[in-house]
Design a protein around this motif. Structure first.
Motif, short mmCIF file in Angstrom:
data_model
loop_
_atom_site.label_atom_id
_atom_site.label_comp_id
_atom_site.label_asym_id
_atom_site.label_seq_id
_atom_site.Cartn_x
_atom_site.Cartn_y
_atom_site.Cartn_z
N LEU A 1 0.83 -1.21 0.00
CA LEU A 1 0.00 0.00 0.00
C LEU A 1 0.86 1.26 0.00
N ASP A 2 1.92 1.25 0.80
CA ASP A 2 2.81 2.40 0.84
C ASP A 2 3.50 2.62 -0.50
N LYS A 3 3.94 1.54 -1.15
CA LYS A 3 4.58 1.66 -2.47
C LYS A 3 3.59 2.22 -3.50
N LEU A 4 2.37 1.71 -3.48
CA LEU A 4 1.35 2.22 -4.42
C LEU A 4 1.04 3.69 -4.16
N TYR A 5 1.05 4.08 -2.89
CA TYR A 5 0.86 5.49 -2.53
C TYR A 5 2.01 6.34 -3.07
N ARG A 6 3.24 5.89 -2.84
CA ARG A 6 4.42 6.65 -3.29
C ARG A 6 4.53 6.72 -4.81
N LYS A 7 3.99 5.72 -5.50
CA LYS A 7 3.99 5.73 -6.96
C LYS A 7 2.87 6.62 -7.53
N GLY A 8 1.99 7.10 -6.66
CA GLY A 8 0.92 7.99 -7.11
C GLY A 8 -0.37 7.30 -7.50
N TRP A 9 -0.55 6.05 -7.13
CA TRP A 9 -1.77 5.33 -7.45
C TRP A 9 -2.85 5.49 -6.39
N LEU A 10 -2.45 5.82 -5.17
CA LEU A 10 -3.39 5.87 -4.05
C LEU A 10 -3.31 7.22 -3.34
N ARG A 11 -4.40 7.57 -2.70
CA ARG A 11 -4.37 8.66 -1.73
C ARG A 11 -4.52 7.99 -0.37
N ARG A 12 -4.04 8.65 0.64
CA ARG A 12 -4.22 8.08 1.97
C ARG A 12 -4.62 9.19 2.93
#
Length: 153
Positions: A46-57
């Motif tokens: 989840l953190d990697k997807l967030y850092r890649k710009g796919w997710l907001r948290r």
């Protein structure tokens, strides 16, 4: 745009299916019937997807809740566009793609082309000085692309 790894894809599918942002433990629980994963593994993905710009948290107590920034349909469309742009002959690749569709998929394509065409007509009426969505002309009208029997060349 690159596609996701296997676990990233499974995580994204769970997030796309959810009607709200999910915490790490929610995603882990949803993946559990098929995969037994450590909490830290899911948190890392989840953190990697967030850092890649796919997710907001967003903060959810002492944890984060994650939600996708792009819909599954938008992501699929972007993958299709990227694959199509790699073709040596984009028009020919599109013909092959359409020929491989079943009748229901071809009908959905015709419907989508009608929606796009209606949107363009509306934009042209609303903005007579120029198209609101300037796109390169293909030389084919939307009705030509939605035929029952696509033809090559």
């Amino acid at each position: 745009m690159r596609s996701f790894g296997e676990l990233e894809e499974q995580v994204m599918f769970q997030l796309w299916a959810a009607d709200r942002p999910l915490r790490v433990r929610d995603v882990r629980r949803l993946l559990a019937p098929e995969r037994t994963l450590a909490h830290t593994t899911v948190m890392t993905v989840l953190d990697k997807l967030y850092r890649k710009g796919w997710l907001r948290r967003e903060a959810a107590g002492r944890a984060y809740a994650y939600a996708p920034l792009m819909s599954r349909d938008s992501y699929t469309a972007a993958l299709m566009h990227d694959a199509w742009s790699l073709a040596a002959g984009p028009a020919t690749a599109l013909v092959y793609f359409i020929e491989a569709m079943n009748p229901e998929q071809q009908a959905a394509l015709r419907d989508a082309l009608r929606v796009v065409s209606l949107g363009r007509e509306s934009a042209d009426r609303d903005h007579p000085e120029g198209r609101l969505h300037d796109r390169p002309e293909t030389g084919a009208e939307p009705e030509d692309l939605g035929q029952d029997e696509p033809r090559a060349g």
